[in-house]
Each structure stands twice: as C-alpha cells, then as structure tokens.
Design a protein around this motif. Structure first.
Motif, PDB file in Angstrom:
ATOM      1  N   UNK A  43       0.768  -1.148   0.029  1.00 21.46           N
ATOM      2  CA  UNK A  43      -0.057   0.180  -0.004  1.00 21.46           C
ATOM      3  C   UNK A  43       0.850   1.251   0.065  1.00 21.46           C
ATOM      4  N   UNK A  44       1.849   1.153   0.862  1.00 27.28           N
ATOM      5  CA  UNK A  44       2.849   2.383   0.791  1.00 27.28           C
ATOM      6  C   UNK A  44       3.675   2.482  -0.450  1.00 27.28           C
ATOM      7  N   UNK A  45       4.026   1.523  -1.152  1.00 32.89           N
ATOM      8  CA  UNK A  45       4.749   1.545  -2.686  1.00 32.89           C
ATOM      9  C   UNK A  45       3.641   2.349  -3.640  1.00 32.89           C
ATOM     10  N   UNK A  46       2.403   2.097  -3.543  1.00 34.10           N
ATOM     11  CA  UNK A  46       1.362   2.595  -4.184  1.00 34.10           C
ATOM     12  C   UNK A  46       1.292   4.168  -3.841  1.00 34.10           C
ATOM     13  N   UNK A  47       1.424   4.494  -2.820  1.00 33.53           N
ATOM     14  CA  UNK A  47       1.399   5.870  -2.244  1.00 33.53           C
ATOM     15  C   UNK A  47       2.514   6.595  -2.703  1.00 33.53           C
ATOM     16  N   UNK A  48       3.848   5.796  -2.569  1.00 36.12           N
ATOM     17  CA  UNK A  48       4.960   6.635  -2.900  1.00 36.12           C
ATOM     18  C   UNK A  48       5.026   6.924  -4.273  1.00 36.12           C
ATOM     19  N   UNK A  58       2.297  -3.511 -12.287  1.00 35.21           N
ATOM     20  CA  UNK A  58       1.057  -4.302 -12.296  1.00 35.21           C
ATOM     21  C   UNK A  58       0.363  -3.721 -10.935  1.00 35.21           C
ATOM     22  N   UNK A  59       0.981  -3.696  -9.855  1.00 36.58           N
ATOM     23  CA  UNK A  59       0.333  -3.146  -8.621  1.00 36.58           C
ATOM     24  C   UNK A  59      -0.271  -1.819  -8.871  1.00 36.58           C
ATOM     25  N   UNK A  60       0.214  -1.241  -9.284  1.00 36.21           N
ATOM     26  CA  UNK A  60      -0.360   0.347  -9.658  1.00 36.21           C
ATOM     27  C   UNK A  60      -1.356   0.203 -10.253  1.00 36.21           C
ATOM     28  N   UNK A  61      -1.509  -0.625 -11.504  1.00 40.21           N
ATOM     29  CA  UNK A  61      -2.497  -0.701 -12.493  1.00 40.21           C
ATOM     30  C   UNK A  61      -3.623  -1.305 -11.896  1.00 40.21           C
TER      31      UNK A  61
END
Length: 304
Positions: free
Chosen positions: A119-124, A150-153
């Motif tokens: 979740x924090x990778x996405x926020x970063x 892929x996580x972001x998408x």
C-alpha cells in the motif's frame, strides 16, 4: 535487474548511518560515483530532480520533449534508472520520460522510513505522479518494476494509459527456472566478480553487449546493497487482480528468459482483459540489452 524473491533472505545487515540501502558513507559514495558515470551512457539531454515524499526522497530523471507523451520508466531490481541507456534514444523521440529510482533499492532515491508495504509503495509512486501532474500516462517497466507497474494498475483509481511489462518478475507466476537463478542468490551472499559475471551469463544471452561502465555500477549495487524481507511480499497477482486492469498491456519476454516462460504469457492473455504478448528471439531476462533495437521498436509501436 536481478529480481528475486530469494533476495529477501540474503542479508540482514543494517546501515550504521541511517541509510536503508548502504552500510557506510564510503560505500554509498562509491556507488553514487558509478551511478553518475553510468548515467552519462544515456547520451541524450536529461535533468535530475529530487522530490520530497512522505517516505523519503524520490530521484527522478527527466528527458525527452516537454510536449511529448508522458512516459514513466520503472527499472528492474538493483538496476536503477541508468539501466535504460540502450533504449533511451528511442523512447525519448516522442515521449517525456520520468525515470524513477525505486526508494528501497540502490539508486539516488533515499528511504527515510521503515520498509514500505504494498500500500505504501502505491502511495509513494502516486505522490511522484501527482507532483508532476501526470494524467493518462504510459509506463514501461522491467522485471521488479513490472511487478510494481502491475500493482499500480490494479488499483481502482489510477491515471495509467498503456503499460509495457518487460519480463515482469513474480507477476503472473513464480520464477520459472529457480535453479538457474540461484547464482544471483549466491552473488548476493558472497559477492565477487566471478559470481557476478556468471550471473550476467544466466540472465543475458549477450552479456558482451553490457557496457563496462554499467557493469561496474550494477556490481556495486549487488555488493553493497542490503536486501530486505519486503521481497517476500512480492507474490504473483491473483486472477481477480489481473482482471481488474483495464489498461492495454503488452507483455514481452525473451525466448531464453529464466524468470518467465510462455506460461506467463498464457496467463496474461487469459486474465488481462486488454493484453498483447511478444517473445523476443535470442534474448534472456535482460532483453532490453540483448536485443535493444528490436525491443525498442516493439515498445514504440505499441505506445504510438
């Protein structure tokens, strides 16, 4: 660009001067010197910027026409944004490049927090995207960078247009040839030039094409950098997560890839609603180096 789940167990050392990646200031400076030399391989005009985020400093390299289509580059594990040197001329022709160093790996981004969760990778990354007001942008991502893309998408809300996944690690399935990739684990535990060269031969069909300047930086990344247990969280996405991705996706692998096989492409075709796949002949996991011109042409054609 060495991109494995195995690395999560390779090292537990901690930096003594509050740096997440490096143990000493000397190690960090040696690495940064090698990074700066490797970045000159880009051989196109570029600028470097440091962006403050909630988790530390994000280092971003900007290149290409300011009125070009926004294109985010996400590098492979330990490779940093300098890895794009064989491809950057083709990619900057019509695109405004935003190459981001992952904050938990060797590079010029600096983590000032504990290891990040998914979740924090996405926020970063979203903080970086918001800083540059990126909307309807494309992503080209390699190996672990492909997993991150892929996580972001897969997030319900995102501004991603098209995605190119270059042999994405741990994205559709676990590592294909686990035995062969063990050379990278031994390199991480007992770094040496010999193990490093053997690892390059495992992941590349043409290691002779890799610039000695870049090899030096990549070797220091593997020699100095601490690994972390967050890699254990980098598991393949569920069928439902893949189905949720509406962006057009192109998945490219090499015919001699040790991370992905045709099974990855079969799963991509089945579960990504809007996907294409491509196998590059005479290419390994380092396909952007092994067959750079062919890969560049395929990427550009898909994006444009």
């Amino acid at each position: 660009m060495i991109f494995f789940l195995l690395f999560g167990c390779a090292s537990t050392k901690k930096a003594k001067f509050e740096d997440y990646v490096f143990q000493t200031k000397r190690e960090k400076q040696n690495y940064l010197n090698s990074y700066n030399k490797a970045l000159k391989l880009w051989d196109v005009p570029y600028t470097e910027e440091n962006i403050k985020t909630s988790f530390g400093i994000a280092h971003v390299i900007l290149a290409g026409p300011k009125n070009g289509k926004d294109l985010v580059l996400l590098h492979g594990m330990d490779a940093s944004s300098t890895m794009w040197y064989p491809n950057i001329k083709a990619l900057t022709k019509n695109n405004r490049i935003h190459a981001i160093d992952f904050i938990m790996e060797p590079g010029k981004s600096t983590l000032m927090a504990k290891p990040l969760s998914k979740e924090e990778i996405v926020l970063f990354y979203n903080e970086v995207f918001n800083h540059y007001k990126l909307k309807n942008f494309n992503i080209v991502a390699a190996s672990r960078g492909g997993w991150i893309a892929t996580l972001l998408a897969a997030q319900k809300t995102n501004s991603i247009n098209k995605i190119v996944l270059l042999s994405p690690a741990q994205t559709f399935k676990f590592i294909d040839k686990l035995g062969k990739t063990s050379s990278a684990l031994f390199l991480k535990i007992f770094p040496s030039q010999k193990k490093f060269l053997n690892t390059l031969k495992t992941f590349s069909t043409h290691p002779e094409k890799i610039s000695p300047v870049y090899k030096r930086q990549f070797y220091l990344a593997n020699k100095y950098a601490s690994s972390n247990s967050s890699m254990l969280k980098m598991t393949p996405f569920s069928n439902e997560e893949l189905k949720s991705i509406q962006s057009p996706v192109l998945v490219i692998i090499g015919d001699q890839d040790v991370i992905n096989s045709e099974q990855s492409l079969v799963k991509a075709k089945e579960f990504l609603p809007n996907s294409k796949t491509k196998i590059i002949k005479d290419a390994g996991h380092f396909l952007t180096i092994d067959q750079s011109k062919i890969v560049d042409a395929v990427i550009v054609d898909f994006l444009e």
